[in-house]
Design a protein around this motif. Sequence first.
Motif, PDB file in Angstrom:
ATOM      1  N   ARG A  70      -2.054   0.833  11.966  1.00  0.00           N
ATOM      2  CA  ARG A  70      -2.359   0.235  10.676  1.00  0.00           C
ATOM      3  C   ARG A  70      -1.985  -1.253  10.667  1.00  0.00           C
ATOM      4  NH1 ARG A  70       1.280   2.737   7.869  1.00  0.00           N
ATOM      5  NH2 ARG A  70       2.080   1.112   6.503  1.00  0.00           N
ATOM      6  N   CYS A  84       2.881   1.914   3.293  1.00  0.00           N
ATOM      7  CA  CYS A  84       4.032   1.029   3.489  1.00  0.00           C
ATOM      8  C   CYS A  84       5.157   1.397   2.521  1.00  0.00           C
ATOM      9  CB  CYS A  84       3.634  -0.433   3.318  1.00  0.00           C
ATOM     10  SG  CYS A  84       2.684  -1.089   4.705  1.00  0.00           S
ATOM     11  N   ASN A  90       4.663  -4.776   5.540  1.00  0.00           N
ATOM     12  CA  ASN A  90       3.254  -4.900   5.154  1.00  0.00           C
ATOM     13  C   ASN A  90       2.373  -4.392   6.283  1.00  0.00           C
ATOM     14  OD1 ASN A  90       2.052  -7.296   6.832  1.00  0.00           O
ATOM     15  ND2 ASN A  90       4.093  -7.945   6.174  1.00  0.00           N
ATOM     16  N   CYS A  91       1.069  -4.315   6.009  1.00  0.00           N
ATOM     17  CA  CYS A  91       0.118  -3.917   7.039  1.00  0.00           C
ATOM     18  C   CYS A  91      -1.229  -4.560   6.740  1.00  0.00           C
ATOM     19  CB  CYS A  91       0.008  -2.391   7.095  1.00  0.00           C
ATOM     20  SG  CYS A  91      -0.819  -1.667   5.680  1.00  0.00           S
ATOM     21  N   CYS A 146       0.837  -1.197   0.000  1.00  0.00           N
ATOM     22  CA  CYS A 146       0.000   0.000   0.000  1.00  0.00           C
ATOM     23  C   CYS A 146       0.882   1.261   0.000  1.00  0.00           C
ATOM     24  CB  CYS A 146      -0.923  -0.008   1.212  1.00  0.00           C
ATOM     25  SG  CYS A 146      -0.071   0.309   2.757  1.00  0.00           S
ATOM     26  N   CYS A 203      -2.251  -4.377   3.085  1.00  0.00           N
ATOM     27  CA  CYS A 203      -1.430  -4.922   2.003  1.00  0.00           C
ATOM     28  C   CYS A 203      -0.646  -6.129   2.492  1.00  0.00           C
ATOM     29  CB  CYS A 203      -0.467  -3.845   1.488  1.00  0.00           C
ATOM     30  SG  CYS A 203       0.902  -3.470   2.604  1.00  0.00           S
TER      31      CYS A 203
HETATM   32 ZN   LIG Z   1       0.594  -1.532   3.855  1.00  0.00          ZN
END
Ligand SMILES: [Zn+2]
Lengths: 334, 807
Positions: B170, B110, B128-129, B107, B132
Amino acid sequence: LAHGSGGKAMQDLIDDIFVDTFDNPILSQLEDQASFNIASLMEHGDKLALTTDSYVVDPLFFPGSDIGELAINGTVNDLAVSGAKPLYLTCSVILEEGFSVETLRRVATSMKSAAKKAGVQIVTGDTKVVHRGAADKLFINTTGIGIIRPDVCISANNIQPGDAVIINGELGNHGAAILIARGELALETDIESDCQPLHDLVKTILDICPEVRAMRDATRGGLATVVNEFALSSNVGIRLKEECIPVCEEVKGVCEILGLDPLYLANEGKLVVVVGSKNAETVLAAMHSHPFGKNARIIGEVISSPTGVVLLKTSFGSDRILDMLVGEQLPRIC
Amino acid sequence: MPIEEIRICGTVQGVGFRPTVYRLAKACELKGNICNDGEGVLIQASGSKTSIEKFIHRLYAECPPLAKIDRLKRTPYQGKFDYDDFVISDSITTKVKTEIAPDAATCPQCQKEVFDPLSRYYRYPFTNCTNCGPRLSIIRAIPYDRDNTSMAAFSMCPQCKQEYNDVTNRRFHAQPVACYTCGPQVWLERADGKPITAAMFSMVDDIDAVCSLLQKGEIVAIKGLSGFHIACDATNEAVVQKLRDRKRRVRKPFALMARDIKIIEKYCILNPKERELLESPAAPIVLLGIREWGLGNGNREISSQEKFPAIAKSVAPGQNTLGFMLPYTPLHHLILRRMERPIVLTSGNISDEPQCIDNNEAKTKLNKIADYFIFHNRDILNRVDDSVVRVVNDNSKGNTQSKRLLTLRRARGYAPAPLNLPPGFKKVAPILGMGGELKNTFCLLQNGRAVLSQYLGDLENAATFQAYQEALHLYLNLFEHHPKIIAIDKHPEYLSSKLGKELANANQIKLENIQHHHAHIAACMAENNIPLNTSPILGIALDGLGYGEDETIWGGEFLLVDYRQFTRLATFKPIAMIGGEKAIYQPWRNTYAHLISDFNWQELEQKYSNLEIINFLESKPLFLLNQLQQKQINSPLASSVGRLFDAVAAAIGICPEECSYEGQAAIEMEALINNKNLENCEKNQTYPFQIKNLDKIYYMDPHPMWKALLNDLQFHVGQQIIATKFHLSLANAITRIVDLLRQKYPIDRVALTGGVFQNKTLLQQTTRYLSSLGIKILTHSLIPPNDSNLSLGQIVIAAARNVKEKS
Ligand SMILES: [Zn+2]
Ligand SMILES: [Fe+3]
Ligand SMILES: [Mg+2]
Ligand SMILES: [Zn+2]
């Protein structure tokens, strides 16, 4: 030949053609059954092998062979691959009304010489003539008896991962020869049926390596079908290497243009032998020493997984699934 | 204060939905709670009427990128309620059916962190989060918790743990969260096993070194998100050709990746829809029209102020499109950071095998292809290929500006997102559809939804068949699916059909045999939300081959269908495939079969003795082929439009001898068409097809088309014009036959499906012509028109046949 010519006429026919041609002491007794001395059979071993097959090939004569030779060798080979010494055959013939006596005599002669080469005797038989259209020209059934050597245990269930798969020569010649002969294809080839008796080659193999695991002649359905049967029966995988599988250039060429796969074409003188890897080279060398095995090759190996499946390693390095066909070769790809 | 219970169904678990609800509820000053349960999420909220309204409104507007609200139901709540704040409650232990989400591209937040030197994620390739990162590719079992993924091998450091547990973060409950300290690592190796010394590259790190290697013309294998890729500089003809040789991939186009849209735009013309797709979380390969000078003869001076190198010709020979994607993991972003040129990023496999996913496997299989490897130690548990899509004009709406997604390969980023089935399929027992043989997928029907597997490939390849079985096993577990019915294609030799039969026998499950083209059409109906008890629809399924109801081969079918049955109303003239399967790989066989089916060959030879194709065919053993065909030896009749395309392509000189990949002839013929020719040809006469009657059904006879086409060739009409005319003629002929059929049958809707409708020109023209008749057109979008859709068609047909009548 006329239908319903029973009694005397039929007797004459059998006398004339088969008994004269085959000429052996048991048959010429003309009893309704053949009888053998058990003790003399048991000199060869203590297990009896019995097999039967019907031959309906069309055309009756084709490059390299004919229905008569096929009827002998087919049954001889089915006995031989069990490790048996083939001894006696029966011969039952169904003729279509109007079949030429001359042709029948040719077939019988061919059977006689094939039987001689294979070292078997035709000991009893039967002939029926049926209405025109009720049979196509000539059908032959042969049943064979042989004695299995005591030192072998050959079975499609015995195969183990690591074993080697060996073929005694080039594949697809019989199927291609028949197709060309039958289809009246305008194809000038020298392809001949590979029809040959395998008993002596089998003996050569078993003499040097009695512990052969599995052995089968690759007839209808070709090599692909036999190795699939092996993989299923023994619950193993088999990986064949495309580049190691012998196919003669002419058969390759025919298959290329006709779109056929030689691995599914019938053979009448090819056997697939599976042996432990340590015996592979010895067996191969023994086969090379025999005229019917001089083109023998190791074509693949047995693997532990996936089970029940035959893989073909292509020249591109990837494995294709070589499946048993349900029906004819039918395009699958979209 | 009113209290409401809000039930939300859709993709709402494991995608950051609860934190969003939490944040919005707080912002709207609501009290209450949210929890996951078996149906989705359940919210109890108390607040003023306006604040609840505002909350709902914002929930739709600010829905997290990977979440999808399918249904939202509000009811007044009267039960026990004692919240003086808003909280996230533990999942209700009644079976939580956590959705397995598709993998998603990195995303923007990120991305920013990865390039922010002050962030603790600076240059960390696995950042990542919840918005994503990996999902399907790393899952082993349900529920979707870290322990059930390949991240189980890494335990979170305190900082990561803190982010993971922080509702306002997030990364709240982002299962694959990781950083340098605690997460997976990347390293570079040489394919020849020699050590890499730091002095070799004065680069930031191993990842950055990859960029230098690519720039130097090396071939690098990259372990990505869901499989290995092989990369090289796409503007370096020598290295692209070297890659083709090493991969033994003659002509099939390579996919490309570029750092950003700006680079892509140098080579391709993008419309907003294409841009949107490139930048979407799915980040698929998008087929984009090549700018005329994008693939010019290395000709750089034209119209470009900026200097940039042309794409190597051997990237996509015979194409007018390039398949581009954008970086979709931090690793890709980092590799391409300094790369001003596009790179080839093709799947890391040998010939037809599935991509490698395991480090050791890749080392043994790819070391003759790649010079270097970039490995990492996060295991890929599920192999998911890159998806391939293109954008077509949605002519059915009468507005040529309206654009529509057409998926060609549905895999990474899309699978396994479930599809809601049309009305009538809610209360159907679980069904498993085994799919076809090529481009296989399988499909699970469950709770009124269809879970379509990712594209798995061609089953004849042993490794692919193995992968198919593994994926099937995984999905059955992940979705706790116990089929009551197994649906298979009628083709007795399809490996998927054989396996389906075995499974059905072994587990005493009912088996349904589904006709290939009926399945294609039903898939199209299901995608277009046609209810179970629909009145009949005319389906046009054009493809290579499918097993017909009469045990011959079909591939150009006009079927009047509902979900239960079909009637064959029309087809294309059956033509022999001389040499069976060989005709699929050798287009000339089809040209010959078409020509001799209605012409006298001797006359053709005389009349067109100077045509290249006639001379080409004369060099073949025609007498033999004639006999094959006459004696019906290995020459099955096929009413296949795919083969018709092959026949026409070969006739105008497109790979007559041999296709090196599936559909090559048709694809390269379509690539000859451009808009200018389309417009010009439309005004002129096209080639006529004759509609004839055969055994009560109509069939399309291409004989007059061939006559006209041969004359064009005789008059040296160009390849491009003939190709264009052929496409238009076919669209025309299809329309005429539909017009004829609707005089006899009540036809107001037509579904277009089958692999042939991957062809953009044919699809667009047919849609346009048919719409002008006032017919409603159903086409594919999220589901590919090719054999990947068979499994979906199979389950809906099997369902309809087994559902209690008119419930
Ligand atoms: Zn992310
Ligand atoms: Fe299809
Ligand atoms: Mg037999
Ligand atoms: Zn950490």
